[in-house]
Design an enzyme around this catalytic site. Sequence first.
Site, PDB file in Angstrom:
ATOM      1  CB  CYS A   1      -6.668   1.843   6.925  1.00  0.00           C
ATOM      2  SG  CYS A   1      -5.098   3.006   7.541  1.00  0.00           S
TER       3      CYS A   1
ATOM      4  CB  CYS B   1      -1.084   0.200   1.290  1.00  0.00           C
ATOM      5  SG  CYS B   1      -1.636   1.981   1.952  1.00  0.00           S
TER       6      CYS B   1
ATOM      7  CB  CYS C   1       2.209   3.736   5.381  1.00  0.00           C
ATOM      8  SG  CYS C   1       1.089   3.684   7.252  1.00  0.00           S
TER       9      CYS C   1
ATOM     10  CD  GLU D   1     -11.892  28.674   2.320  1.00  0.00           C
ATOM     11  OE1 GLU D   1     -11.211  28.172   1.054  1.00  0.00           O
ATOM     12  OE2 GLU D   1     -10.690  28.654   3.047  1.00  0.00           O
TER      13      GLU D   1
ATOM     14  CB  CYS E   1      -0.505  21.298   4.445  1.00  0.00           C
ATOM     15  SG  CYS E   1      -1.052  22.006   2.970  1.00  0.00           S
TER      16      CYS E   1
END
Length: 412
Positions: free
Chosen positions: A145, A68, A71, A292, A366
Amino acid sequence: MNETLLIDHLGQKGDGVAKTANGPVFVPYALPGETVRVVRDGDRGQLVEIIAPAASRIAAICPLFTRCGGCAAQHMDEGLYKAWKRQQVVTTLERAGVAAPVADLVDAHGAGRRRVTFHARREGIGMMVGFMAARSHDLVAVEACPVLAPGLARAPAVAQLLANRLGGSNKPLDLQVTASDTGLDVDIRGHGPAGDKLRLSLTEAAERLDLARLSMHGEIIVERRSPLQKMGKAMVAPAPGGFLQATTLGEGTISALVVSALPKAKRVADLFAGCGPFSFRLAEKAQVHAVESEKAAILALTRAAGATQGLKRITSETRDLFRRPLLEHELNAFDAVVLDPPRAGAEAQARRLAASKVASVVYVSCDVGSFARDAAILIAGGYALEGVTPIDQFRYSAHIELVGLFRRAGKR
């Protein structure tokens, strides 16, 4: 042909990096200090064998790890993992010429991620649902998960049933499932408009699955309960598919850093405010103007503000801050500004802030690269970057978030 390499350090994406005469070679799932055998293709190496494992290697918690693509770091012990993530921030800031103290990594995983996106597409006679495989567009079926919050335990089964209902279109789908205080909130993308027959089928599925809300491309198909998220004193129903911080603890941790950085602020502009996770907490002590670009997010914020007692005034504005950043005369009406832009950062707004008189700027990011670029703009405009705190909401991934605090000299 196999090649034996000694891993020197970890790269930004978590790959082990070996130094060779022909340049670095990146080996996924290899760790510093390990001797490994790889099949090399240019600057990439496929791990074949770990000849001498590092002491920092641990067993993965998920049987799908390395298959997967979600990760990248389940094989690292805690010390190496935390140092690697923090070093991403340190290295990126140094390369951009931005000097600032970087705090230790703050673990904000908490109970796990409250939102997940499954991909679905037709394979043979059925719909395959899962996550993207590592470095591939293949799908890996997922029954459970370990990084998801308990509220998403049913999410794989829910995604599969909904994909089955939509399989007739033969289109690849994205199914975003969010855990709310009132149940699962699902938004489906990729199908296109739903006709009456499909709407009825999906409404029946939502009833069967006891979903709080089901939408397609942000358009509500059925809302059986308002999918509420607690933000400070407010209970907010985000727009379908709207942005949320990845974990409940992450939102709380970042919000606490934002609020604690502005103890004396009376008027705060919350830019890229989303549905208000910072606005509601800041409004316990200060007047807030939330800006926003997404109308649906501002509507969710406004509705929640109107229903919440014990807050100072919150005003709001729908505005594209990339094209129409707040100008200096608008910014100067505020004691402080909070920024939480998407990955592209807030270059246009940073330039206006650099020319303003705003005393304090709290920048939530981020993406370390766009943060470093914008930080350099603010510093050139007279701000000092007092410190950066790395936040880890996406445990085991290469993704890292941060909070940076900027002050003008002599102002608090």
